[in-house]
Design a protein around this motif. Structure first.
Motif, PDB file in Angstrom:
ATOM      1  N   ALA A  28       0.856  -1.195   0.000  1.00  0.00           N
ATOM      2  CA  ALA A  28       0.000   0.000   0.000  1.00  0.00           C
ATOM      3  C   ALA A  28       0.891   1.245   0.000  1.00  0.00           C
ATOM      4  O   ALA A  28       0.567   2.260  -0.624  1.00  0.00           O
ATOM      5  N   GLY A  29       2.035   1.158   0.676  1.00  0.00           N
ATOM      6  CA  GLY A  29       2.962   2.291   0.713  1.00  0.00           C
ATOM      7  C   GLY A  29       3.474   2.620  -0.682  1.00  0.00           C
ATOM      8  O   GLY A  29       3.589   3.776  -1.060  1.00  0.00           O
ATOM      9  N   SER A  30       3.768   1.577  -1.451  1.00  0.00           N
ATOM     10  CA  SER A  30       4.208   1.810  -2.827  1.00  0.00           C
ATOM     11  C   SER A  30       3.081   2.459  -3.619  1.00  0.00           C
ATOM     12  O   SER A  30       3.301   3.380  -4.405  1.00  0.00           O
ATOM     13  N   ALA A  31       1.873   1.980  -3.385  1.00  0.00           N
ATOM     14  CA  ALA A  31       0.744   2.466  -4.183  1.00  0.00           C
ATOM     15  C   ALA A  31       0.317   3.884  -3.782  1.00  0.00           C
ATOM     16  O   ALA A  31       0.088   4.742  -4.628  1.00  0.00           O
ATOM     17  N   GLY A  35       0.304  10.131  -6.627  1.00  0.00           N
ATOM     18  CA  GLY A  35      -0.788   9.738  -7.514  1.00  0.00           C
ATOM     19  C   GLY A  35      -2.135   9.869  -6.827  1.00  0.00           C
ATOM     20  O   GLY A  35      -3.123  10.272  -7.446  1.00  0.00           O
ATOM     21  N   ASN A  36      -2.203   9.521  -5.553  1.00  0.00           N
ATOM     22  CA  ASN A  36      -3.485   9.543  -4.840  1.00  0.00           C
ATOM     23  C   ASN A  36      -3.902  10.945  -4.440  1.00  0.00           C
ATOM     24  O   ASN A  36      -5.071  11.305  -4.512  1.00  0.00           O
ATOM     25  N   ILE A 268      -5.308   4.416 -12.788  1.00  0.00           N
ATOM     26  CA  ILE A 268      -5.356   3.163 -12.032  1.00  0.00           C
ATOM     27  C   ILE A 268      -3.973   2.502 -12.022  1.00  0.00           C
ATOM     28  O   ILE A 268      -3.476   2.055 -10.981  1.00  0.00           O
ATOM     29  N   PHE A 269      -3.319   2.464 -13.161  1.00  0.00           N
ATOM     30  CA  PHE A 269      -1.986   1.845 -13.232  1.00  0.00           C
ATOM     31  C   PHE A 269      -1.003   2.558 -12.310  1.00  0.00           C
ATOM     32  O   PHE A 269      -0.335   1.945 -11.500  1.00  0.00           O
ATOM     33  N   PHE A 270      -0.921   3.876 -12.514  1.00  0.00           N
ATOM     34  CA  PHE A 270       0.081   4.648 -11.772  1.00  0.00           C
ATOM     35  C   PHE A 270      -0.194   4.557 -10.281  1.00  0.00           C
ATOM     36  O   PHE A 270       0.708   4.360  -9.467  1.00  0.00           O
ATOM     37  N   SER A 271      -1.469   4.677  -9.940  1.00  0.00           N
ATOM     38  CA  SER A 271      -1.808   4.726  -8.536  1.00  0.00           C
ATOM     39  C   SER A 271      -1.595   3.391  -7.835  1.00  0.00           C
ATOM     40  O   SER A 271      -1.084   3.339  -6.717  1.00  0.00           O
ATOM     41  N   GLU A 307      -7.123   7.199  -2.145  1.00  0.00           N
ATOM     42  CA  GLU A 307      -7.263   8.014  -3.347  1.00  0.00           C
ATOM     43  C   GLU A 307      -8.610   8.750  -3.382  1.00  0.00           C
ATOM     44  O   GLU A 307      -8.665   9.970  -3.525  1.00  0.00           O
ATOM     45  N   VAL A 308      -9.682   7.970  -3.233  1.00  0.00           N
ATOM     46  CA  VAL A 308     -11.009   8.550  -3.420  1.00  0.00           C
ATOM     47  C   VAL A 308     -11.483   9.261  -2.142  1.00  0.00           C
ATOM     48  O   VAL A 308     -11.932  10.406  -2.180  1.00  0.00           O
TER      49      VAL A 308
END
Ligand code: PFF
Length: 557
Positions: A28-31, A35-36, A268-271, A307-308
């Motif tokens: 989750a840290g990577s994601a 981006g978010n 979606i990919f980047f995030s 993100e959302v």
């Protein structure tokens, strides 16, 4: 769990995540990153509320299937002794072309790191400026005593604009922030999987969510703070994000435009950090008994929430309330404009804006670090297992291309052309190509049945067979349609055509950098592949080409 120095497939010791929570927070840290909190809100306001439709469709049809397939392929490779994407693809696709795929998957995170760390440094710089109460917008920008807006500060600082000058303002300070970010990433990566990445994500992730919740409460309790425009309040701000019609009659027509689907899919990919060779690497440190399906879904859901529910709900109402719909749409979807010009203008107006400005940019900085370390780990794992380097040697070697990259990005800061070019070729074009390749490898080389078995291993929840159809059929079809339509639009575009503009000054520099990374990493992958084959011939490691038919040995206890 101890952290071992070597990750070579020939070495007896393997590295594993210490706990299930640790791996979920690390992924989750990577994601969760810029981006978010910046890219997503910028995209959403560019297209309006309708953006959420392709966004959720892309999350379900492409995001989740790729997440599951990357985790399954990563653990499959990890159980057979490989942690880097070139190593994992050497067993999943033991055919000519594997070195190019390996090189491609190393190039993307390393190249993205080169500019991501620069933006990370801005986050740190802004957080410090708010902390010490010297963020322009409230204080004099230069000795002339002119009070500059926060937006003007950004333009001067990065030298953005036609006649941009590198580090026009606060050059030494910004350079110090860049050096600090560079150093902190290297230190964490040298400390290793457990004492570096897992340790940092275990405290940074909860902290950043807590800070984001505090900022969110502030935004949602703003009411209508702009006396001159009472119609700009929290509710209308939320409507700006959630109402798909935007007050127009034929609002659904926007869905016929390929651009909005491409934008949502890219986001979606980047995030989620997918299609980059990062998740396969992280998932390779899982054990046979670990639950891939649950952990991957938890990490993806956590990213979606940040993100959302955090990024979107903080940034969109805030900029809408203080700047108004016209100015917000005038940002044109610019991530950097939204994050570093619009938001500081908001904090300059907001009650207690200094405190919330600090909190916001501090959380952004934490989110950026947990992402940027994940961009280095695939390269480190590769240099360790492919070229048998020690971790600090590997980190030293990776520092060279990333340093060259960040210097190029800084040097050509006028209009940030190099940053933009590298971002386009890696984070848009590169990710689409690699995501497609990975899906094809999952479907045709690993095979859906074996892929599903890899996903089910250790899982406490049942994985229905239709998941195989989603990964093997629906996702590649969806991706092909979007990618081919987008490519056609790009190639035939008369304005802003990236394929035509390649030979122009800084664009060529950015593209040349990407190409150099690709050639360099492909060559290194090729060397590593030869070594692995030689080691296999000498009986030191199992033959990578046999991995698809033989079962791996048991994990070490
Ligand atoms: N997912 C990160 C974000 O949303 O900011 C970005 C990212 C992470 C890109 C890891 C590339 C990567 F390898």
């Amino acid at each position: 769990m101890t952290d071992h120095n070597s990750a070579s497939p020939a070495a007896p010791h393997r590295q594993y995540w210490a706990t299930r929570l640790g791996v979920i927070l690390a992924v989750a840290g990577s994601a969760v990153g810029l981006g978010n909190f910046v890219r997503f809100p910028a995209q959403a306001v560019e297209y309006g509320g309708i953006f959420m439709i392709p966004y959720f469709v892309a999350f379900i049809l492409i995001g989740l299937p790729i997440v599951w397939s990357e985790w399954a392929m990563g653990r499959f490779g990890g159980m057979r002794g490989f942690n880097s994407a070139p190593g994992i693809f050497s067993i999943l696709y033991p055919r000519p072309g594997k070195s190019l795929i390996g090189g491609w998957s190393l190039m993307i995170p390393v190249g993205i790191y080169s500019y991501y760390v620069f933006i990370e440094a801005w986050c740190l710089a802004y957080a410090l400026k708010y902390l010490f109460g010297v963020m322009p917008g409230t204080v004099a920008l230069d000795e002339g005593g002119e009070t500059a807006s926060a937006a003007a500060y950004f333009l001067h600082m990065v030298g953005y604009g036609e006649n941009g000058q590198v580090f026009g303002v606060d050059g030494a300070f910004l350079l110090a922030c860049v050096a600090f970010c560079f150093a902190i990433n290297l230190v964490l990566i040298i400390r290793g999987l457990n004492r570096g990445i897992e340790w940092f994500c275990r405290w940074a992730m909860p902290l950043l969510v807590l800070v984001a919740l505090i900022v969110l409460v502030r935004v949602l309790t703003l009411g209508s703070p702009v006396a001159a425009a009472p119609e700009r309040n929290v509710l209308t701000g939320l409507g700006f994000m959630w109402n798909p019609d935007g007050g127009e009659e034929h609002w659904w027509r926007q869905l016929l435009n390929a651009q909005i689907w491409m934008a949502a899919t890219s986001q979606i990919f980047f995030s989620l950090s997918i299609g980059l060779g990062v998740i396969v690497c992280y998932a390779s440190y899982l054990r046979r008994r670990d639950d891939v399906a649950l952990s991957s879904t938890a990490a993806a859901a956590g990213n979606g929430f940040c993100e959302v529910a955090l990024g979107g709900l903080i940034v969109i109402p805030a900029i809408f309330i203080f700047l108004g719909a016209d100015q917000v749409q005038g940002l044109g979807g610019s991530t950097l404009g939204t994050g570093f010009m619009a938001l500081p203008s908001v904090f300059a107006e907001m009650p207690a804006g200094r405190v919330f400005g600090f909190l916001f940019f501090f959380l952004l900085f934490l989110a950026a670090v947990t992402s940027s370390i994940s961009m280095l780990q695939p390269g480190i794992a590769f240099l360790e297992e492919g070229l048998h380097l020690r971790r600090f040697q590997a980190a030293g070697i990776l520092a060279v291309p990333t340093l060259i990259g960040v210097l190029l990005v800084m040097w050509y800061s006028a209009n940030l052309v190099v940053l933009d070019t590298v971002d386009f070729w890696l984070a848009t074009f590169g990710i689409f190509m690699l995501a497609m390749t990975q899906l094809l490898i999952f479907t045709f080389s690993l095979g859906i049945r074996r892929g599903l078995a890899a996903l089910r291993e250790g899982s406490q929840v049942g994985i229905p067979s239709w998941v195989g159809v989603l990964i093997g059929v629906v996702a590649p079809l969806y991706l092909s349609v979007i990618f081919i339509t987008w490519l056609y639009q790009q190639i035939t575009a008369t304005e802003g055509n990236r394929f035509h503009a390649l030979a122009q000054g800084p664009v060529l520099v950015g593209f040349g950098f990407v190409l150099a990374l690709l050639i360099g990493f492909t060559l290194l992958s090729w060397i590593a592949n030869r070594r692995w084959r030689a080691q296999a011939a000498a009986g030191l490691i199992p033959d990578p080409r046999m991995a698809l038919v033989s079962e791996p040995e048991e994990d070490a206890p």
